[in-house]
Structure formats: structure tokens, C-alpha cells
Design an enzyme around this catalytic site. Structure first.
Site, PDB file in Angstrom:
ATOM      1  N   ASP A 489       0.839  -1.200   0.000  1.00  0.00           N
ATOM      2  CA  ASP A 489       0.000   0.000   0.000  1.00  0.00           C
ATOM      3  C   ASP A 489       0.876   1.252   0.000  1.00  0.00           C
ATOM      4  O   ASP A 489       0.685   2.160   0.817  1.00  0.00           O
ATOM      5  CB  ASP A 489      -0.936  -0.007   1.211  1.00  0.00           C
ATOM      6  CG  ASP A 489      -2.121   0.949   1.030  1.00  0.00           C
ATOM      7  OD1 ASP A 489      -2.380   1.342  -0.128  1.00  0.00           O
ATOM      8  OD2 ASP A 489      -2.757   1.297   2.030  1.00  0.00           O
ATOM      9  N   LYS A 491       1.784   4.719  -1.098  1.00  0.00           N
ATOM     10  CA  LYS A 491       1.090   5.880  -1.657  1.00  0.00           C
ATOM     11  C   LYS A 491       1.504   7.111  -0.863  1.00  0.00           C
ATOM     12  O   LYS A 491       2.019   6.994   0.271  1.00  0.00           O
ATOM     13  CB  LYS A 491      -0.428   5.690  -1.619  1.00  0.00           C
ATOM     14  CG  LYS A 491      -0.998   5.426  -0.234  1.00  0.00           C
ATOM     15  CD  LYS A 491      -2.495   5.190  -0.311  1.00  0.00           C
ATOM     16  CE  LYS A 491      -3.077   4.865   1.065  1.00  0.00           C
ATOM     17  NZ  LYS A 491      -4.536   4.630   1.008  1.00  0.00           N
ATOM     18  N   ASN A 494       0.695   7.490   2.867  1.00  0.00           N
ATOM     19  CA  ASN A 494       1.412   6.654   3.834  1.00  0.00           C
ATOM     20  C   ASN A 494       2.882   7.032   3.957  1.00  0.00           C
ATOM     21  O   ASN A 494       3.640   6.315   4.610  1.00  0.00           O
ATOM     22  CB  ASN A 494       1.289   5.179   3.457  1.00  0.00           C
ATOM     23  CG  ASN A 494      -0.120   4.653   3.650  1.00  0.00           C
ATOM     24  OD1 ASN A 494      -0.886   5.206   4.431  1.00  0.00           O
ATOM     25  ND2 ASN A 494      -0.475   3.603   2.934  1.00  0.00           N
ATOM     26  N   ASP A 511       1.801   2.769   7.988  1.00  0.00           N
ATOM     27  CA  ASP A 511       0.628   1.966   7.623  1.00  0.00           C
ATOM     28  C   ASP A 511       1.029   0.613   7.043  1.00  0.00           C
ATOM     29  O   ASP A 511       1.055   0.412   5.827  1.00  0.00           O
ATOM     30  CB  ASP A 511      -0.269   2.705   6.647  1.00  0.00           C
ATOM     31  CG  ASP A 511      -1.647   2.047   6.545  1.00  0.00           C
ATOM     32  OD1 ASP A 511      -1.791   0.899   7.003  1.00  0.00           O
ATOM     33  OD2 ASP A 511      -2.572   2.670   6.006  1.00  0.00           O
ATOM     34  N   THR A 528      -4.368   0.592  -3.383  1.00  0.00           N
ATOM     35  CA  THR A 528      -5.103   1.813  -3.722  1.00  0.00           C
ATOM     36  C   THR A 528      -5.114   1.952  -5.240  1.00  0.00           C
ATOM     37  O   THR A 528      -4.063   1.808  -5.877  1.00  0.00           O
ATOM     38  CB  THR A 528      -4.434   3.034  -3.074  1.00  0.00           C
ATOM     39  OG1 THR A 528      -4.381   2.819  -1.655  1.00  0.00           O
ATOM     40  CG2 THR A 528      -5.217   4.300  -3.351  1.00  0.00           C
TER      41      THR A 528
END
Length: 661
Positions: A489, A491, A494, A511, A528
Site C-alpha cells: 500500500d 502511496k 502513507n 501503515d 489503492t
């Protein structure tokens, strides 16, 4: 006593060899009244023979791709109790072949052939231990070749050179810096010749001889190993220095066959292949070598373009000239909104307010004093807390176990990973307190906000700033990937901004809710949408390099202010189709001031083929980062200052701290 115990009596403890097979002996041993007692030695013989006969042993077989003599195959122990029907065996072999270097089978494995005699296998019982079987699609005939043979080395390459370290004295390339790059190789042979891409880095190419051997696995010449390499100008590549110095990155590979002058003239199909492949490496439309070379059949197929070329004084081909014509700039795409992860979470009813703990448990309260709420998520709430002994501030993440039923394994995985990792670019876990209904995690407090806010405020960054942030991110990813941990994840939301002891701002990765240690290919669709890798959407199995894809999307955004893959109608399914295609552009005028080196790195991180995509170490080794970044560089300190101003202003207006929950 022997006559009284004429057989193996249940009341008498039997000898050790007989202990495991008493039921079998009871059925086969004669009655004590009709036959004498056997000796202990006879007991051993009677036990061992039936045991060997009734043992079901798995057959260890190797499965290769039909017609592919370079693929070494996959091994599988075939147990008839596990594979009760032939279709289940074919499905398992299909799964094992996915993600390997063999040529893909469109409909999976449907037929097996014995490489010993070419006979088709119709059941698992027909398989023989230790033999090799060729996997084919439906209706595909058996292709006889030398399957699964280890690649034959060139005569000038010693057998031990494939394991030679980078600075080995027996390599003529000692001291040559091998930078990671994607090169394009034209395979010698009948026209149209096959064009392939190969990833070269310091790990797979410590010397020129090993580099040729690495290319052999991808080029697959009919004559065997790659022995000679030429540029499109006809110059032979002699060592790694020549390989790195070629700006076009396009070569022609030969085995034992001789080369001729005509080999360096491309036909139309080869030209089109080079056009698409060199564009996908991030270079500006075409390498310089292609800009001036002749393409033989263009006159035959493009008459109007030939007339255009007569009127112009330039030397480049008409196809190039038409492709380089200026087009109106497309409208600038917008940045996506802040999003949560797409992993599906079950709906949970919120507990009544009376059940929410207003105070900390005694064990936690004895050490920490809780403050204001600084974050709230689906499963957890984050509070600011102070360590009573020192007055140091931390973030206290309180996970409600009742809200994450069915996701306990993800919480356990997140905590287990956070316990293991210690890196300056990763949010740190200091302590944990586990109770029946809540889990308390004492974590590093990061007050700077996240990278998404910085991008929204600055629109885009210069190359120095983008290189600094990319180095921070890939340094964390390299640390995780060495431990076989994938984040899944990555992105801007984060990536948090922290202030170190010297007052400098650094990026920290947070995260870890979707992070997982990899022991085999993963298939769960998560992440995402804007940053998800194509192999996740295709559900063909993925690994560590999905993080590099997401990092490449972030680098693209940092340099131009918008993502590489967008949906004009803001439709998620359309966005996924664009990502699966793997096609993106460097649109003008937004990318005009960006250097070729930066473009090349972005394209290498956004390769749809996982085997060609850069690793985290390749990104850190890329010359663009070393050219743009230095630990004591004044420009880097200016970046930290600018980030700090942005985030401090954001903190005054929003007064929040981002911590994954």
C-alpha cells in the site's frame, strides 16, 4: 516358554521391528497349534517385505515448456492420493509455471508429453519417477528438442565465472560501474527478427562474460549462447564499458554465425518493434542511432511519407518525422483524492459510547499519559501520549478487536512486522500492550503530515527534490524487501514527514496494515487504485516488485504533478484497464524540462513485466539519484526546509498528525 508362546502373543511385548505392523502379522502368521514359533530374525524379514510393497511413494517429475529448450522446468512430487484425477494435476502444473521464465500457455497446461519417447500422458499413473514431461496447450503437437539442459557456456567463459564477484581479477571489466538499465536486443536470424528487452544490473552482470550468459536466457538464439554483441552502427561491444557507453541501448546479438552489413538495416516490422520497446524504456521517442538509420521497406509501404521526406532536408526517416510532428498538448490530469485502501472490510456495528474506554488500563496508564485524539480509522483510534519518566511524546494506537473480527490475521501480521523492522525511513514501534478487547501500540509520533499534502501544495517538485524523496522511499523498500516483506500500500498518504535531531525533514513509511512476509506468490487483490500494480489486478500472482510499481507512480507524480494512469471519466474499471495495458506517456509540455535519465528511471519502475522491472536496489543504484542527491547537499537541506514550512502551515490549519489506523 517357547512352546507356550508359539506365536506372537498379544500379552507379550513384541520385538522392536514387529511393533509397527502387528495387525498385518496377525492376519498372516499361522496358528501356534499348527506351526512352530519363528525366530526373531524371521520376524524381521516378515515385517520388512510387506512394508516396502505397500508404501505409496511420490513420483518426483520435472515439467518443462513444450518446445522451449532453455527453460529448466519446475519440479513437482506427484502423489496419487493428492492428485486423484488428471485435471487436478494439470491445474497444479499450470499454477507452478505461472511467474516463471517460460513462454506462457494461453489456456494453461492441457497436454503432457514424455520427453523420453514423445508419447502423450493421459493419467497420473503413467508418470515415472525422475523423468521430464513437456507441457503443451490443447491441440499442440510434441516438439522434440533437448529439454531442461543447463545453458552451454561460451568457450571463452570458464564454468565458475557465473559466480564471480563484481571485482574478480579474472574479469576484464574490473572497476567498471554497472548501472541498472533496460537494453533492447535484436535477435539475429530470419526476418522479421525478434526484439526483446533485458534488465542489466551489477548483480546479474558482474562481468561481460556473465552478461552475455544472462542475455542468452532471454534472447534464445537458434545457435545457442550469445557470443557477440553489436550496436546498430555496426560496432562490436567488447566489454561492460562499451555496453554502458551505448546511448541508444539497442544491440544485435549473435552466436557462432557471421554478421553482415545488411544485418544493421531494419525492416518495417523490426522498426515498429523497436519503436514501441525503446519508447517503453523511457527514452525520448527513439534512440539517436534510430534517428539517422535507414529502414528498408518504408518506401514500399509509405509512399506519401516518401514524398514528404524529399521536400525536407533532414536525414531522419519519414516515419520518424510524422511521429515527431507537434500535437496540441492534452489537458493536464488531476491528482486523485485521498483514498483508503481497496481491501474489502466487513461492515461492523459501532459499540455504544459507554463501551468506549475513556481511560487507559492500569498497566498502560502507569507508564503513559494519554492526550488528545490525533487520528481515527475503521479499526483504531490514535491518541497523543507522553512517557511519564522522560516526558517524551509518542502516538498511542488503540485497536478495537471487536471491530476487526475476521481481520485478526492482518493485525497480527502488522504487529509482527513492526516488531522486526528498524530503519530511519520507517515508522518505529516502541511498545505494545495486549488486552482481551484492545491492543495498544506505542509508536513514533510523526507531526509533519504526509506527502500527499506536500504535493497538493507544491503541485510538482524539481528533479533534485524528487530524487531525494525517491531515495528515502526506496531505501525503506530495499530494507523491507531484503527481509522478504512486501508493503502493498505504497502511496503519498502513507509517506510521513519527520524532523530528525539535526532539524532535517525525512520521509517515513507507515501503515503496515497490508504488509506481509512473502513465502510464495500472493493473489489477494488489495491496495489503492491509482498505485496498484497490473499483476495484482490480473490475479496471476505477485511479489515484492508491486511496491516498486507504486514508487514509480509516486515519482511520476512528483515530477509532473499528476499520475501516469488516469480515467478521463473517473471510472475505476476504466482506470484498471489502463493500468493492465501498462501504456503511459510523457506528455508535452509537462515533461519537456525533465531529463532523459529521470524518464528512464520512471519507465524502468513502471515495467508491466515483473522480470524487467527495477528492484529497490536497482533504483538506488541508478545514476539519476546519485547525480541529484547528496547527503550534505545544500539543495537537499533546502528541500527539508521547504517541506517543513509546508507541513508546519498545514499543521496550524488542520492541527492533526497522520498515523495509519
Amino acid at each position: 516358554m517357547e512352546e507356550a508362546n508359539g506365536g506372537v502373543s498379544p500379552s507379550v511385548a513384541p520385538q522392536k521391528p514387529v511393533a509397527h505392523v502387528r495387525p498385518m502379522l496377525a492376519a498372516s502368521t499361522p496358528s501356534p497349534t499348527t506351526s512352530p514359533s519363528p525366530s526373531p530374525k524371521q520376524h524381521v524379514l516378515q515385517v520388512q517385505r510387506p512394508a516396502l510393497v505397500h508404501t505409496v511413494r511420490a513420483k518426483k517429475c520435472r515439467f518443462v515448456r513444450n518446445g522451449d529448450r532453455f527453460f529448466r522446468g519446475v519440479h513437482l512430487a506427484v502423489n496419487l492420493e493428492r492428485f486423484r484425477n488428471f485435471d487436478s494435476l494439470l491445474a497444479e502444473v499450470t499454477r507452478l509455471l505461472q511467474g516463471t521464465e517460460c513462454m506462457p500457455l494461453p489456456s494453461g497446461v492441457r497436454t503432457l508429453y514424455s520427453t523420453k519417447n514423445g508419447i502423450r500422458v493421459t493419467s497420473a499413473e503413467d508418470l515415472k519417477d525422475g523423468e521430464i514431461y513437456a507441457c503443451a496447450s490443447a491441440g499442440e503437437l510434441y516438439k522434440k528438442t533437448q529439454y531442461g539442459q543447463v545453458m552451454r557456456k561460451p568457450r571463452h567463459l570458464s564454468p565458475h565465472l557465473s559466480k564471480v564477484p563484481e571485482h574478480s581479477p579474472c574479469s576484464s571489466d574490473t572497476g567498471t560501474s554497472v548501472r541498472p538499465r533496460l537494453i533492447v536486443i535484436v535477435r539475429s536470424g530470419n526476418r522479421p527478427r525478434r526484439v526483446v528487452r533485458v534488465l542489466i544490473n551489477k548483480r546479474n552482470s558482474p562481468s561481460f562474460e556473465v552478461a552475455l550468459n544472462h542475455m542468452t536466457e532471454y534472447v534464445k538464439l537458434d545457435t545457442g549462447a550469445v557470443r557477440k554483441l553489436f550496436t546498430l552502427e555496426g560496432k562490436q561491444v567488447q566489454n561492460l564499458e562499451d555496453l554502458m557507453a551505448c546511448q541508444s541501448g539497442v544491440f544485435i546479438a549473435y552466436g557462432t554465425e557471421r554478421h553482415s552489413r545488411d544485418d544493421f538495416e531494419l525492416d518495417l516490422e523490426e522498426y515498429k518493434s523497436l519503436q514501441s520497446l525503446t519508447k517503453s524504456t523511457g527514452r525520448r521517442v527513439f534512440p539517436p542511432a534510430l534517428m539517422t538509420m535507414s529502414v528498408k521497406p518504408i518506401r514500399k509501404f509509405c509512399g506519401s511519407a516518401e514524398q514528404l521526406s524529399r521536400k525536407s532536408k533532414g536525414s531522419c526517416s519519414p516515419l520518424l518525422r510524422t511521429s515527431l510532428m507537434k500535437k496540441p498538448p492534452p489537458p493536464k490530469p488531476k491528482m486523485p483524492r485521498k483514498t483508503k485502501t481497496t481491501a474489502k472490510k466487513p461492515p461492523v456495528a459501532s459499540p455504544p459510547p459507554s463501551e468506549e474506554p475513556d481511560s487507559l488500563p492500569e498497566t498502560v496508564a502507569r507508564e503513559y499519559e494519554a492526550g488528545r485524539i490525533i487520528g481515527d480509522g475503521n479499526f483504531a483510534v490514535v491518541k497523543e501520549c507522553v512517557l511519564r519518566k522522560t516526558g517524551e511524546y509518542f502516538a498511542l494506537k488503540i485497536i478495537d478487536k471487536d471491530k476487526c473480527k475476521g481481520k485478526e490475521h492482518m493485525i497480527a501480521s502488522e504487529v509482527a512486522i513492526l516488531r522486526r523492522v528498524r530503519h530511519p525511513n520507517i515508522v518505529h514501534l516502541y511498545a505494545e500492550f495486549d488486552f482481551p478487547r484492545q491492543l495498544y501500540l506505542v509508536m513514533e509520533l510523526v507531526k509533519g503530515g504526509d506527502l500527499f499534502d506536500a504535493i497538493a501544495a507544491a503541485n510538482k517538485f524539481n528533479e533534485r527534490d524528487a530524487a531525494t524523496m525517491t531515495r528515502h522511499l526506496c531505501s525503506a523498500l530495499s530494507y523491507l524487501h531484503q527481509r522478504r516483506i512486501v508493503h502493498r500500500d505504497i502511496k503519498p498518504e502513507n509517506l510521513l514527514v519527520d524532523v530528525d535531531e539535526s532539524g532535517c525533514r525525512i520521509l517515513k513509511l507507515g501503515d503496515f496494515g497490508l504488509a506481509q512476509e512473502i513465502t510464495e506468490p500472493l493473489y489477494m487483490v488489495c491496495g489503492t487504485p491509482t498505485y496498484v500494480a497490473p499483476e495484482i489486478l490480473a490475479e496471476t500472482g505477485y511479489g515484492l516488485k508491486v511496491d516498486i510499481w507504486a514508487a514509480g507512480v509516486i515519482l511520476y507524480i512528483l515530477l509532473c504533478g499528476f499520475p501516469p494512469f488516469v480515467s478521463a471519466s473517473n471510472d475505476q474499471e476504466e482506470l484498471f484497464d489502463v493500468i493492465l495495458s501498462g501504456i503511459f506517456e510523457f506528455p508535452s509540455p509537462y515533461w519537456d524540462p525533465i531529463s532523459d535519465s529521470a524518464r528512464e528511471l520512471v519507465a524502468s519502475m513502471l515495467q508491466p513485466d515483473q522480470s524487467l522491472r527495477f528492484s529497490a536496489e536497482d533504483v538506488l543504484d541508478h545514476p539519476w539519484l546519485s547525480e541529484c542527491y547528496s547527503s550534505d547537499d545544500e539543495a537537499s537541506l533546502q528541500l527539508y526546509h521547504r517541506l517543513g514550512v509546508r507541513f508546519e502551515l498545514s499543521q496550524e490549519t488542520r492541527s492533526d498528525t497522520h498515523l495509519s489506523s
